[in-house]
Design an enzyme around this catalytic site. Structure first.
Site, short mmCIF file in Angstrom:
data_model
loop_
_atom_site.label_atom_id
_atom_site.label_comp_id
_atom_site.label_asym_id
_atom_site.label_seq_id
_atom_site.Cartn_x
_atom_site.Cartn_y
_atom_site.Cartn_z
N SER A 23 -6.11 9.05 -1.24
CA SER A 23 -6.00 8.45 0.09
C SER A 23 -4.97 9.19 0.93
O SER A 23 -4.14 9.94 0.42
CB SER A 23 -5.62 6.97 -0.04
OG SER A 23 -4.48 6.81 -0.88
N GLU A 78 -2.26 9.07 4.50
CA GLU A 78 -1.54 8.32 5.54
C GLU A 78 -1.46 9.17 6.79
O GLU A 78 -1.12 10.36 6.72
CB GLU A 78 -0.12 7.97 5.08
CG GLU A 78 0.68 7.23 6.16
CD GLU A 78 2.12 7.00 5.77
OE1 GLU A 78 2.36 6.07 4.98
OE2 GLU A 78 3.00 7.77 6.24
N TYR A 94 3.16 2.37 11.33
CA TYR A 94 3.54 1.44 12.37
C TYR A 94 4.84 1.92 12.97
O TYR A 94 5.77 2.23 12.21
CB TYR A 94 3.74 0.08 11.69
CG TYR A 94 3.62 -1.14 12.54
CD1 TYR A 94 2.43 -1.45 13.18
CD2 TYR A 94 4.68 -2.02 12.64
CE1 TYR A 94 2.30 -2.62 13.90
CE2 TYR A 94 4.57 -3.19 13.36
CZ TYR A 94 3.38 -3.49 13.99
OH TYR A 94 3.26 -4.65 14.71
N HIS A 145 -0.63 -0.69 8.65
CA HIS A 145 0.74 -1.05 8.33
C HIS A 145 1.17 -2.20 9.26
O HIS A 145 0.79 -2.23 10.43
CB HIS A 145 1.68 0.13 8.55
CG HIS A 145 1.53 1.22 7.53
ND1 HIS A 145 2.59 1.98 7.09
CD2 HIS A 145 0.44 1.68 6.85
CE1 HIS A 145 2.18 2.87 6.20
NE2 HIS A 145 0.86 2.70 6.04
N ASP A 170 12.23 -1.25 9.33
CA ASP A 170 13.62 -0.84 9.50
C ASP A 170 14.32 -1.66 10.57
O ASP A 170 13.71 -2.05 11.57
CB ASP A 170 13.69 0.65 9.88
CG ASP A 170 13.14 1.54 8.78
OD1 ASP A 170 13.28 1.18 7.60
OD2 ASP A 170 12.56 2.59 9.12
N LYS A 199 7.39 -10.08 -4.43
CA LYS A 199 6.34 -9.76 -3.45
C LYS A 199 4.95 -9.88 -4.08
O LYS A 199 4.02 -10.37 -3.45
CB LYS A 199 6.56 -8.34 -2.90
CG LYS A 199 7.78 -8.23 -1.98
CD LYS A 199 7.86 -6.88 -1.29
CE LYS A 199 8.33 -5.78 -2.20
NZ LYS A 199 8.59 -4.51 -1.46
N GLN A 247 7.20 5.08 -2.24
CA GLN A 247 7.84 6.04 -1.35
C GLN A 247 7.70 7.43 -1.97
O GLN A 247 7.49 7.57 -3.18
CB GLN A 247 9.32 5.70 -1.19
CG GLN A 247 10.04 6.56 -0.14
CD GLN A 247 11.54 6.30 -0.14
OE1 GLN A 247 12.19 6.42 -1.18
NE2 GLN A 247 12.08 5.96 1.01
N PHE A 265 13.56 14.63 6.94
CA PHE A 265 12.69 13.51 6.60
C PHE A 265 13.28 12.71 5.44
O PHE A 265 13.33 11.47 5.48
CB PHE A 265 11.30 14.04 6.22
CG PHE A 265 10.24 12.99 6.18
CD1 PHE A 265 9.54 12.63 7.31
CD2 PHE A 265 9.92 12.36 4.98
CE1 PHE A 265 8.54 11.66 7.28
CE2 PHE A 265 8.93 11.40 4.93
CZ PHE A 265 8.25 11.04 6.08
N HIS A 296 -1.62 9.04 -3.10
CA HIS A 296 -1.61 8.72 -1.67
C HIS A 296 -0.80 9.80 -0.97
O HIS A 296 0.39 9.96 -1.23
CB HIS A 296 -0.99 7.35 -1.43
CG HIS A 296 -1.08 6.87 -0.01
ND1 HIS A 296 -2.29 6.54 0.58
CD2 HIS A 296 -0.14 6.66 0.94
CE1 HIS A 296 -2.08 6.13 1.81
NE2 HIS A 296 -0.78 6.21 2.07
#
Length: 288
Positions: A15, A17, A50, A78, A110, A168, A179, A219, A269
């Site tokens: 996948s 992003e 997002y 997102h 954030d 969660k 991440q 980054f 991903h």
């Protein structure tokens, strides 16, 4: 299609992003060129980020809707909650539902630079957002969350970080995307800890192909991801040579992905940064 149904059918998924562009010209290129190129690689799903503070939320939903309608590819929107009121979240979720979007990556988001701008009537944690979605929409959505092989920057220790992840999942999350990381041991150790905590959810590793050494440092500083000394030694001498950086970054990602897949990772991903290369080459090799 709900991603959890895809996961039942496939042991591995590949996948991508993408993120909304900063300019109208960039949006046109993303919609008409980049996404078309990515669709030819037949990803199992595509996610769209997002903006900080939710500034790109309408763009995010438009991009996800386009991916689904134009290319028939399952997509993930997102959604962050910290900078939205509960009423705004309610309205956004209605838009997501109305657009036929079925998959959400639910995150806290954030904090803004000026914390005084935070609404008081908000969901302060992704677990609260997930709980609300499950209460109001039951199983209409497949919900993903972020995982942190190096711990979330605000977690005091590994034990607490895993405890928060389990919470969660218990609130209704269906899968985890990690991440970025560059040392695969971080991922394998993370998965081991997660499993020992009783979490059986799919943990998909997030991989960032290196296309710029200076950009990489910036980054990773922003997301608190570590850079192994091996990468500094490899890329620092060629930091001003884009062709060599791309070649070395592609090779590093290929080796990283192969090791992950050969040792049980349920797919990859890719954090593409909206760049066709080197993702195109990497996928063609590791997906075989």
């Amino acid at each position: 299609m709900l991603l959890k149904d895809i996961f039942k059918q496939k042991d591995r998924t590949f996948s991508f992003e993408v993120f909304p562009a900063k300019t109208p010209e960039g949006d046109i290129r993303l919609i008409h060129e980049i996404l078309k190129e990515f669709s030819l690689l037949k990803p199992d799903f595509v996610s769209c980020t997002y903006g900080a503070g939710g500034g790109n939320r309408d763009k995010t939903l438009a991009i996800v809707e386009h991916i689904q309608k134009a290319y028939n590819i399952p997509s993930v929107a997102h959604l962050t909650c910290i900078c939205h009121t509960k009423k705004e979240i309610e309205d956004i979720l209605k838009k997501i539902s109305d657009k036929g979007i079925e998959n959400i990556l639910a995150m806290r988001g954030d904090y803004p630079k000026d914390i005084s701008n935070l609404p008081t009537d908000n969901y302060k944690y992704s677990s609260e957002l997930i709980t609300y979605i499950r209460k109001e929409y039951k199983n209409q959505f497949c919900l993903g969350v972020a995982g942190f092989p190096e711990m979330h920057p605000l977690s005091p220790n590994r034990e607490s970080d895993i405890k928060y992840l389990k919470h969660k999942i218990d609130c209704g999350a269906d899968f985890v995307i990690t991440q970025l990381f560059f040392d695969n041991k971080l991922y394998f150790d993370y998965v081991k800890s997660v499993r020992q905590a009783g979490i059986k959810t799919r943990i998909i590793p997030g991989i960032l192909p290196i296309t710029s050494y200076d950009g990489l440092i910036k980054f990773c500083k922003g997301c608190k991801a570590s850079i192994p000394e091996e990468i500094h030694k490899m890329f620092s001498p060629i930091h001003d040579n884009p062709e060599k950086i791309l070649e070395a970054g592609t090779e590093y990602a290929i080796n990283q992905c192969k090791e992950l897949l050969n040792n049980g990772a349920p797919g990859i991903h890719f954090y593409t940064l909206n760049k066709i290369e080197p993702v195109k080459k990497i996928v063609s090799i590791v997906r075989q």
